[in-house]
Design a protein around this motif. Structure first.
Motif, PDB file in Angstrom:
ATOM      1  N   ILE A 171       0.838  -1.197   0.000  1.00 48.34           N
ATOM      2  CA  ILE A 171       0.000   0.000   0.000  1.00 48.34           C
ATOM      3  C   ILE A 171       0.875   1.251   0.000  1.00 48.34           C
ATOM      4  CG2 ILE A 171      -1.955  -1.018   1.225  1.00 48.34           C
ATOM      5  CD1 ILE A 171      -0.225   0.997   3.495  1.00 48.34           C
TER       6      ILE A 171
ATOM      7  N   MET B 129       0.257   5.530   1.199  1.00 50.23           N
ATOM      8  CA  MET B 129      -0.745   6.340   1.879  1.00 50.23           C
ATOM      9  C   MET B 129      -0.443   7.826   1.712  1.00 50.23           C
ATOM     10  SD  MET B 129      -2.394   5.628   5.541  1.00 50.23           S
ATOM     11  CE  MET B 129      -3.426   6.787   6.420  1.00 50.23           C
TER      12      MET B 129
ATOM     13  N   PHE C 271      -1.309  11.291   3.608  1.00 51.24           N
ATOM     14  CA  PHE C 271      -1.837  11.720   4.904  1.00 51.24           C
ATOM     15  C   PHE C 271      -2.512  13.084   4.787  1.00 51.24           C
ATOM     16  CE2 PHE C 271       1.241   8.538   5.818  1.00 51.24           C
ATOM     17  CZ  PHE C 271       0.824   7.929   6.987  1.00 51.24           C
TER      18      PHE C 271
ATOM     19  N   ALA D 197       2.576  14.929   5.516  1.00 48.67           N
ATOM     20  CA  ALA D 197       3.728  14.192   6.036  1.00 48.67           C
ATOM     21  C   ALA D 197       4.895  14.157   5.059  1.00 48.67           C
ATOM     22  CB  ALA D 197       3.326  12.754   6.431  1.00 48.67           C
ATOM     23  N   VAL D 198       5.187  15.301   4.431  1.00 47.62           N
ATOM     24  CA  VAL D 198       6.376  15.405   3.584  1.00 47.62           C
ATOM     25  C   VAL D 198       7.578  15.558   4.508  1.00 47.62           C
ATOM     26  CG1 VAL D 198       7.546  16.838   1.871  1.00 47.62           C
ATOM     27  CG2 VAL D 198       5.088  16.434   1.694  1.00 47.62           C
ATOM     28  N   PHE D 199       8.617  14.726   4.295  1.00 50.47           N
ATOM     29  CA  PHE D 199       9.776  14.761   5.193  1.00 50.47           C
ATOM     30  C   PHE D 199      10.491  16.104   5.091  1.00 50.47           C
ATOM     31  CE2 PHE D 199       9.642  10.123   3.911  1.00 50.47           C
ATOM     32  CZ  PHE D 199       8.917   9.751   5.031  1.00 50.47           C
ATOM     33  N   PRO D 200      10.591  16.845   6.184  1.00 48.21           N
ATOM     34  CA  PRO D 200      11.139  18.200   6.094  1.00 48.21           C
ATOM     35  C   PRO D 200      12.648  18.228   5.857  1.00 48.21           C
ATOM     36  CG  PRO D 200      10.402  17.725   8.339  1.00 48.21           C
ATOM     37  CD  PRO D 200      10.070  16.527   7.514  1.00 48.21           C
TER      38      PRO D 200
ATOM     39  N   PHE E 171      12.082   8.283  -1.688  1.00 51.09           N
ATOM     40  CA  PHE E 171      12.294   7.616  -0.393  1.00 51.09           C
ATOM     41  C   PHE E 171      11.920   6.133  -0.417  1.00 51.09           C
ATOM     42  CE2 PHE E 171      11.351   6.418   3.955  1.00 51.09           C
ATOM     43  CZ  PHE E 171      12.330   7.039   4.686  1.00 51.09           C
ATOM     44  N   GLY E 172      10.688   5.854  -0.845  1.00 46.11           N
ATOM     45  CA  GLY E 172      10.217   4.471  -0.856  1.00 46.11           C
ATOM     46  C   GLY E 172      10.965   3.623  -1.874  1.00 46.11           C
TER      47      GLY E 172
ATOM     48  N   MET F  35      14.182   2.639  -0.404  1.00 50.81           N
ATOM     49  CA  MET F  35      13.966   1.579   0.585  1.00 50.81           C
ATOM     50  C   MET F  35      13.815   0.231  -0.122  1.00 50.81           C
ATOM     51  SD  MET F  35      14.261   2.947   3.458  1.00 50.81           S
ATOM     52  CE  MET F  35      14.016   1.373   4.276  1.00 50.81           C
TER      53      MET F  35
ATOM     54  N   ARG G 275       4.770  10.959  -4.164  1.00 46.33           N
ATOM     55  CA  ARG G 275       5.531   9.987  -3.384  1.00 46.33           C
ATOM     56  C   ARG G 275       4.792   8.647  -3.317  1.00 46.33           C
ATOM     57  NH1 ARG G 275       6.881  11.707   2.660  1.00 46.33           N
ATOM     58  NH2 ARG G 275       4.663  11.260   2.879  1.00 46.33           N
TER      59      ARG G 275
ATOM     60  N   MET H 198       5.641   4.701  -5.877  1.00 49.65           N
ATOM     61  CA  MET H 198       5.778   3.332  -5.381  1.00 49.65           C
ATOM     62  C   MET H 198       5.082   2.334  -6.298  1.00 49.65           C
ATOM     63  SD  MET H 198       7.460   3.531  -2.538  1.00 49.65           S
ATOM     64  CE  MET H 198       7.126   2.004  -1.683  1.00 49.65           C
TER      65      MET H 198
END
Ligand code: ADP
Ligand code: MG
Lengths: 345, 284
Positions: free
Chosen positions: A77, A79, A81, A85-88, A98-99, A102, A146, A150
């Motif tokens: 999944i 998500m 938000f 929730a963007v990484f500052p 990012f994903g 990972m 973002r 994925m």
């Protein structure tokens, strides 16, 4: 293939029950909207599907795999938000990547996917910026990009447009619909805004007090509410309800008029405000307030002592204090069981 | 400050007079507090940076003569460098222990609900409620039994206990300021809990963690009582200066005092933003 099946999912926070047993199937590539007033359990249900909350009871299946014991990262999944929730501490590029990093994708693939989703969301100019340098609308685009990058089976969105101003919301709504339809993912979208729900959804699940009251196509939810709550929640203005009494002739007395109705002991009469027109015979409505809206006129009246609204053609002059006669369109009349509040077929 | 008072005539309404008196008291209070802090520091550094002969002289010069004889004397004094090195070792170890235990506790307090959470928070502060002199004797006995007496580790453990409440509370407020959604977003993007912590939470919290580490360092650096009781051979600088107080000449005391105060001043100045945040003063 990512069909989502929710079987008997319930959630208690201490003594408080946020979700009663919820059963719901969301088909592959479907756009499902969870619609309901604030506090009805939409976010809780979404977070249970995402794996951010554990259900007290029940099962969650995604793509034929039982996932309720799996952590979020193993569920396929992505998500979005409510507060994005963007990484500052990362640039827009690194946020979108990012994903992918990972997942240990090769650099060329990371760049390709970031560039593609950034173009899709029209943020290719912003890739070097940090979230502190972005407007709310731009942050929201980054959050969607973002998730899209994925290429997930399922995208979950929790009121993604609620923090945007009205104009931007309209623009993003249309854009999201196009982008998500093209991406072929299964989408679950939480909102309390019925217009948003109607315009985006393949199907709407109307929630109330921790229950799913109805899950159906937008027009069905609007035209044939499965419960009194759905009729009173959806539609602006909402459905009108009037008490009804069974006469000896088998017909129903509603505000001094007779209507054909279901063959049950007790029922409540319901009609949408736009499903009436002024006529010689019909419900007698004492006009209280008249609001011309351009194409239509919204009339707030009283029928048999009950508040009653009608949306009428604007070509006829109506003034407060006047008594008008409104004839409901027969096949738009709906009946509800006063006990169970459910629709009578 | 508003410009209202400055251009009002002297014999104005009583209201203005009251305002003026209040303003005077306000600034006088501030002045006093500032002097209260700055005069000893000034005194310390003027004497530390003057020639030994000047130290006992009067009146004082406002600027020191920058004669390094006192400092040199201090540096070459028997046992000073060893004590200084001990202080550094104990303080660094304290810093590591306090953050190593405090940061996880702060994180747990900010992220998880567990039974007894409020009680635990009170307990953390309560550790400061026991006066060290009360604990020192039993601690010394226990340390002698376990062989921890007169060791860097033993003293660092005690100092870590002193620094721990601050480490827990600072990191708690720090982690609480980082939205949970950032972590959750990282989980949905493929992170384990630990990866989300190292890739998202840690980079955002690092400046604040450094600040509370520095604070732990300073607490250890300046602590004298436990150091004096629990060490004999391996004296820290504070304990060493206390021990040699009556035998050492005045310039040595001033130079030693300056050596104690300087790192604390520099560190606290560097991390003042986080200390303000810790006391709940918003300065953004
Ligand atoms: N972590 C929690 N602890 C206790 N109660 C909660 C928690 N999360 C949600 N609730 C409660 O559950 C209900 C449903 O919440 P939520 O799913 O966020 O509603 P919605 O998203 O529809 O507004 C609310 O009454 C809320 O107060
Ligand atoms: Mg919500």
């Amino acid at each position: 293939m990512a069909e989502i099946v929710i079987k008997g999912v319930a959630k208690q926070f201490g003594a408080f029950t946020a979700l009663h047993s919820v059963d719901l199937t969301i088909h592959d590539q479907e756009f499902m909207v969870l619609l309901g007033a604030s506090g009805c359990g939409k976010t809780t249900l979404l977070r249970i599907i995402a794996g951010l909350e554990t259900p007290s009871q029940g099962e969650v299946w995604i793509g034929g795999r039982r996932v309720d014991h799996l952590p979020p990262r193993a569920r396929g999944i992505a998500m979005v938000f409510q507060n994005y929730a963007v990484f500052p501490h990362l640039t827009v590029f690194e946020n979108i990547a990012f994903g992918l990093r990972m997942a240990k994708l090769p650099q060329a693939e990371v760049t390709r996917r970031v560039t593609r989703t950034a173009e899709l969301m029209h943020i290719e100019q912003l890739l070097k910026r940090y979230s502190g340098e972005l407007s709310g609308g731009q942050r929201q685009r980054v959050a969607v990009a973002r998730a899209l990058a994925m290429e997930p089976d399922v995208i979950l969105m929790d009121e993604p447009l609620s923090n945007l101003d009205a104009l931007l919301r309209l623009e993003m709504r249309a854009e999201l619909k196009g982008v998500l339809a093209a991406s072929k993912t299964t989408t679950i979208y939480v909102t309390h805004d019925q217009v948003e729900a109607m315009s985006l959804a393949d199907r709407i699940s109307v929630m109330n007090g921790g229950f799913i009251v109805q899950a159906d196509k937008p027009t069905q939810v609007y035209r044939n509410p499965a419960a009194r709550f759905v009729g009173s929640f959806i539609g602006n203005p909402p459905m009108n309800f009037l008490p009804a009494k069974r006469g000896e002739n088998g017909r129903w007395h509603v505000a001094g008029k007779d209507f054909d109705g279901p063959d049950v002991a007790a029922a409540e009469f319901a009609i949408r405000p736009e499903d009436m027109h002024p006529a010689k015979a019909g419900l007698e409505a004492e006009v209280r307030v008249v609001e011309p809206l351009g194409p239509h006129t919204l009339v707030t009246a009283q029928v048999a002592g009950q508040p009653f609204r009608a949306v009428l053609e604007s070509d006829r002059a109506i003034s407060p204090g006047e008594v008008i006669t409104l004839a409901p369109i027969p096949d738009r009349i709906r009946w509800f069981d006063p006990e169970t509040q459910e629709a009578i077929a | 400050m508003t410009a209202e008072a400055s251009d009002v005539p002297v014999a104005a309404t009583p209201q203005v007079a009251v305002n003026r008196a209040g303003r005077f008291l306000f600034w006088a209070g501030i002045g006093l507090l500032v002097l209260w802090v700055l005069v000893p520091i000034w005194f310390l550094f003027v004497n530390a940076l003057s020639a030994p002969a000047e130290v006992t002289g009067f009146p004082k010069r406002f600027w020191p003569s920058f004669d390094l004889a006192s400092v040199q004397f201090f540096w070459n004094f028997q046992g000073v460098t060893a004590a200084l090195w001990n202080s550094v070792k104990v303080a660094v170890l304290t810093m590591i222990l306090a953050i190593g235990m405090g940061a996880p506790a702060g994180y747990a307090l900010s992220r998880f609900d567990f039974p007894g959470k409020e009680f635990f928070r009170v307990l953390v502060i309560m550790t400061r409620a026991f006066p060290l002199p009360l604990l020192a004797l039993p601690l010394a006995v226990m340390f002698i039994r376990t062989g921890l007496d007169d060791t860097v580790l033993g003293l660092a453990l005690v100092h870590a206990m002193l620094a721990l409440p601050f480490a827990v509370l600072i990191t708690f407020s720090l982690f609480s300021g980082i939205p949970v959604e950032l972590e959750e977003a990282a989980w949905t993007l493929g992170c384990t809990r630990l990866q989300a912590f190292t890739k998202v939470v840690l980079p955002l919290a690092l400046p604040g963690i450094m600040a509370s580490a520095v604070f732990a360092f300073v607490i250890s650096w300046n602590e004298v009582f436990a150091a004096a009781v629990l060490t004999i051979e391996n004296r820290t600088l504070t304990a060493f200066l206390l021990q040699s107080l009556n035998v050492s000449p005045l310039p040595l005391k001033f130079a030693g005092g300056a050596a104690l105060v300087l790192p604390a001043l520099i560190f606290i100045f560097a991390v003042r933003k986080y200390l303000f945040a810790m006391w709940g003063i918003a300065n953004r």
